[in-house]
Design a protein around this motif. Structure first.
Motif, PDB file in Angstrom:
ATOM      1  N   SER A 175      46.252  18.766 -54.916  1.00  0.00           N
ATOM      2  CA  SER A 175      46.317  17.352 -55.292  1.00  0.00           C
ATOM      3  C   SER A 175      47.712  16.735 -55.171  1.00  0.00           C
ATOM      4  CB  SER A 175      45.830  17.170 -56.738  1.00  0.00           C
ATOM      5  OG  SER A 175      46.652  17.896 -57.646  1.00  0.00           O
ATOM      6  N   GLU A 176      48.762  17.537 -55.219  1.00  0.00           N
ATOM      7  CA  GLU A 176      50.123  16.979 -55.246  1.00  0.00           C
ATOM      8  C   GLU A 176      50.493  16.380 -53.886  1.00  0.00           C
ATOM      9  OE1 GLU A 176      53.669  16.151 -57.459  1.00  0.00           O
ATOM     10  OE2 GLU A 176      51.668  16.869 -58.031  1.00  0.00           O
ATOM     11  N   ASN A 177      50.958  15.154 -53.917  1.00  0.00           N
ATOM     12  CA  ASN A 177      51.379  14.459 -52.701  1.00  0.00           C
ATOM     13  C   ASN A 177      52.727  13.802 -52.971  1.00  0.00           C
ATOM     14  OD1 ASN A 177      51.807  12.880 -50.460  1.00  0.00           O
ATOM     15  ND2 ASN A 177      49.797  11.919 -50.465  1.00  0.00           N
ATOM     16  N   GLN A 178      53.785  14.375 -52.418  1.00  0.00           N
ATOM     17  CA  GLN A 178      55.142  13.873 -52.652  1.00  0.00           C
ATOM     18  C   GLN A 178      55.755  13.268 -51.391  1.00  0.00           C
ATOM     19  OE1 GLN A 178      57.528  17.004 -54.410  1.00  0.00           O
ATOM     20  NE2 GLN A 178      56.548  16.788 -56.404  1.00  0.00           N
ATOM     21  N   LEU A 179      54.938  12.834 -50.475  1.00  0.00           N
ATOM     22  CA  LEU A 179      55.464  12.291 -49.227  1.00  0.00           C
ATOM     23  C   LEU A 179      56.431  11.136 -49.468  1.00  0.00           C
ATOM     24  CD1 LEU A 179      52.256  12.446 -47.021  1.00  0.00           C
ATOM     25  CD2 LEU A 179      54.410  13.636 -46.568  1.00  0.00           C
ATOM     26  N   SER A 180      56.062  10.214 -50.346  1.00  0.00           N
ATOM     27  CA  SER A 180      56.941   9.068 -50.607  1.00  0.00           C
ATOM     28  C   SER A 180      58.234   9.511 -51.277  1.00  0.00           C
ATOM     29  CB  SER A 180      56.222   8.025 -51.462  1.00  0.00           C
ATOM     30  OG  SER A 180      55.842   8.573 -52.725  1.00  0.00           O
ATOM     31  N   LEU A 181      58.150  10.486 -52.187  1.00  0.00           N
ATOM     32  CA  LEU A 181      59.346  10.983 -52.865  1.00  0.00           C
ATOM     33  C   LEU A 181      60.280  11.676 -51.876  1.00  0.00           C
ATOM     34  CD1 LEU A 181      61.107  11.792 -55.255  1.00  0.00           C
ATOM     35  CD2 LEU A 181      59.504  13.648 -55.747  1.00  0.00           C
ATOM     36  N   TRP A 182      59.738  12.465 -50.983  1.00  0.00           N
ATOM     37  CA  TRP A 182      60.580  13.173 -50.027  1.00  0.00           C
ATOM     38  C   TRP A 182      61.186  12.210 -49.011  1.00  0.00           C
ATOM     39  CZ3 TRP A 182      60.169  18.901 -48.818  1.00  0.00           C
ATOM     40  CH2 TRP A 182      59.762  19.626 -49.955  1.00  0.00           C
ATOM     41  N   ARG A 183      60.543  11.070 -48.810  1.00  0.00           N
ATOM     42  CA  ARG A 183      61.109  10.069 -47.903  1.00  0.00           C
ATOM     43  C   ARG A 183      62.209   9.262 -48.568  1.00  0.00           C
ATOM     44  NH1 ARG A 183      55.402   8.950 -46.359  1.00  0.00           N
ATOM     45  NH2 ARG A 183      55.041   9.878 -44.297  1.00  0.00           N
ATOM     46  N   ASP A 184      62.240   9.267 -49.885  1.00  0.00           N
ATOM     47  CA  ASP A 184      63.189   8.420 -50.604  1.00  0.00           C
ATOM     48  C   ASP A 184      63.700   9.140 -51.840  1.00  0.00           C
ATOM     49  OD1 ASP A 184      64.707   6.176 -51.188  1.00  0.00           O
ATOM     50  OD2 ASP A 184      63.099   5.187 -52.294  1.00  0.00           O
ATOM     51  N   SER A 185      64.333  10.295 -51.660  1.00  0.00           N
ATOM     52  CA  SER A 185      64.825  11.083 -52.786  1.00  0.00           C
ATOM     53  C   SER A 185      66.007  10.392 -53.454  1.00  0.00           C
ATOM     54  CB  SER A 185      65.241  12.473 -52.306  1.00  0.00           C
ATOM     55  OG  SER A 185      65.911  13.177 -53.332  1.00  0.00           O
ATOM     56  N   PRO A 186      66.065  10.406 -54.790  1.00  0.00           N
ATOM     57  CA  PRO A 186      67.193   9.777 -55.493  1.00  0.00           C
ATOM     58  C   PRO A 186      68.455  10.623 -55.509  1.00  0.00           C
ATOM     59  CG  PRO A 186      65.672  10.723 -57.081  1.00  0.00           C
ATOM     60  CD  PRO A 186      65.035  10.906 -55.722  1.00  0.00           C
ATOM     61  N   VAL A 187      68.380  11.872 -55.052  1.00  0.00           N
ATOM     62  CA  VAL A 187      69.543  12.760 -55.052  1.00  0.00           C
ATOM     63  C   VAL A 187      69.649  13.440 -53.690  1.00  0.00           C
ATOM     64  CG1 VAL A 187      69.259  13.194 -57.530  1.00  0.00           C
ATOM     65  CG2 VAL A 187      68.293  14.805 -55.868  1.00  0.00           C
ATOM     66  N   PRO A 188      70.829  13.973 -53.361  1.00  0.00           N
ATOM     67  CA  PRO A 188      70.963  14.736 -52.115  1.00  0.00           C
ATOM     68  C   PRO A 188      70.065  15.974 -52.130  1.00  0.00           C
ATOM     69  CG  PRO A 188      73.118  14.134 -52.984  1.00  0.00           C
ATOM     70  CD  PRO A 188      72.131  13.810 -54.049  1.00  0.00           C
ATOM     71  N   VAL A 189      69.442  16.252 -50.999  1.00  0.00           N
ATOM     72  CA  VAL A 189      68.508  17.373 -50.895  1.00  0.00           C
ATOM     73  C   VAL A 189      68.824  18.186 -49.644  1.00  0.00           C
ATOM     74  CG1 VAL A 189      66.094  18.094 -50.799  1.00  0.00           C
ATOM     75  CG2 VAL A 189      66.701  15.992 -51.993  1.00  0.00           C
ATOM     76  N   LEU A 190      68.734  19.498 -49.798  1.00  0.00           N
ATOM     77  CA  LEU A 190      68.819  20.408 -48.657  1.00  0.00           C
ATOM     78  C   LEU A 190      67.471  21.095 -48.513  1.00  0.00           C
ATOM     79  CD1 LEU A 190      70.339  22.039 -46.460  1.00  0.00           C
ATOM     80  CD2 LEU A 190      70.981  23.655 -48.269  1.00  0.00           C
ATOM     81  N   HIS A 191      66.793  20.870 -47.394  1.00  0.00           N
ATOM     82  CA  HIS A 191      65.519  21.522 -47.111  1.00  0.00           C
ATOM     83  C   HIS A 191      65.768  22.668 -46.133  1.00  0.00           C
ATOM     84  CE1 HIS A 191      63.303  18.308 -49.073  1.00  0.00           C
ATOM     85  NE2 HIS A 191      63.810  17.406 -48.258  1.00  0.00           N
ATOM     86  N   LEU A 192      65.590  23.900 -46.593  1.00  0.00           N
ATOM     87  CA  LEU A 192      65.717  25.065 -45.727  1.00  0.00           C
ATOM     88  C   LEU A 192      64.319  25.474 -45.273  1.00  0.00           C
ATOM     89  CD1 LEU A 192      68.456  27.104 -47.626  1.00  0.00           C
ATOM     90  CD2 LEU A 192      68.712  25.731 -45.549  1.00  0.00           C
ATOM     91  N   GLN A 193      64.060  25.320 -43.981  1.00  0.00           N
ATOM     92  CA  GLN A 193      62.755  25.581 -43.414  1.00  0.00           C
ATOM     93  C   GLN A 193      62.716  26.960 -42.761  1.00  0.00           C
ATOM     94  OE1 GLN A 193      59.889  22.846 -42.903  1.00  0.00           O
ATOM     95  NE2 GLN A 193      60.857  23.017 -44.893  1.00  0.00           N
ATOM     96  N   ALA A 194      61.599  27.652 -42.936  1.00  0.00           N
ATOM     97  CA  ALA A 194      61.464  29.008 -42.414  1.00  0.00           C
ATOM     98  C   ALA A 194      60.874  28.986 -41.014  1.00  0.00           C
ATOM     99  CB  ALA A 194      60.577  29.843 -43.337  1.00  0.00           C
ATOM    100  N   GLY A 195      61.635  29.514 -40.057  1.00  0.00           N
ATOM    101  CA  GLY A 195      61.176  29.533 -38.678  1.00  0.00           C
ATOM    102  C   GLY A 195      60.029  30.491 -38.428  1.00  0.00           C
TER     103      GLY A 195
END
Length: 250
Positions: A175-195
């Motif tokens: 049920s969790e949908n954070q698309l809008s939050l991830w598009r407009d985060s209020p703080v700096p974010v580092l997303h480390l993606q696994a290849g």
């Protein structure tokens, strides 16, 4: 973007059914306190949503901190940042995702039918389904023998939550949908993606995240950041969090 202080605490939130302590090698010698948070029975029984978990943890760890979220834990860390950017100064996501289930706006998620099949497996035999999921954490590793050895003690300990907690965690994933939050985060974010992630598709370059976010794919990383992925992850985190290298020796 100013760096945080050299003694800033770190709040580490684990994912579905996994112990947050599995990430400790990633933060070895962190210069401040480390608070490990697993989605265990205590949290899952007292909270009815990801937001409720975030609120509970914000009350428990009120000091300005860096928050790191692994897999489903990324939802918690991002929700906490949205609730209090004064307490959550920076967010690091590890194999995270804004939405787990595929949809028209998020085609990179897991197919709904595949998810429902897994949810039925958990309902029938939570322990067996959890063990199968654990092996996906290391699927794709170059050092498969070493990865299995590292995973073995965690398999022997079993899931951090009971069957009811695992089912509830899956409900939140669906049920969790954070698309809008991830598009407009209020703080700096580092997303480390696994290849080499066998659980979540690497979405670098296909999703427009917030301007305050940095997305870094780690080619050798499986869903569990370990082994050959530790060094590039640690280096990326150090550059993201600290202004001086000697504040966190690698």
């Amino acid at each position: 973007m100013s760096a945080v202080g050299p003694r800033t605490p770190l709040v580490v939130v684990g994912g579905w059914g996994v112990d947050a302590a599995m990430l400790l090698p990633l933060f070895d010698h962190w210069p401040g306190e480390i608070h490990l948070v697993s989605l265990n029975d205590v949290l899952m029984s007292r909270c009815d949503s990801i937001t409720a978990v975030a609120d509970y943890l914000l009350a428990r760890y009120p000091c300005p901190s860096v928050w790191a979220g692994w897999s489903q834990g990324a939802h918690v860390a991002m929700a906490a940042a949205a609730r209090s950017s004064l307490q959550v100064r920076r967010v690091i996501t590890l194999a995270g995702f804004p939405r787990f289930i595929a949809s028209a706006e998020w085609p990179l998620g897991m197919a709904a039918a595949t998810f429902e099949t897994f949810r039925e497996e958990v309902a029938r035999n939570a322990g067996r389904a959890w063990k199968r999921f654990q092996h996906l954490l290391i699927h794709g590793s170059d050092d498969e023998s070493e990865a299995r050895q590292e995973l073995r003690p965690w398999l022997e300990r079993g899931p951090v939550g009971n069957a009811a907690s695992l089912v509830r965690g899956l409900e939140w994933l669906s049920s969790e949908n954070q698309l809008s939050l991830w598009r407009d985060s209020p703080v700096p974010v580092l997303h480390l993606q696994a290849g080499r992630d066998a659980v979540v598709q690497c979405w670098n370059g296909t999703f427009s995240s917030a301007g305050t976010a940095e997305v870094i794919p780690v080619p050798a990383m499986t869903h569990w950041p370990r082994g050959p992925a530790l060094k590039p992850c640690r280096e990326a985190i150090r550059q993201f969090v600290f202004s001086k290298e000697n504040q966190w020796p690698l």
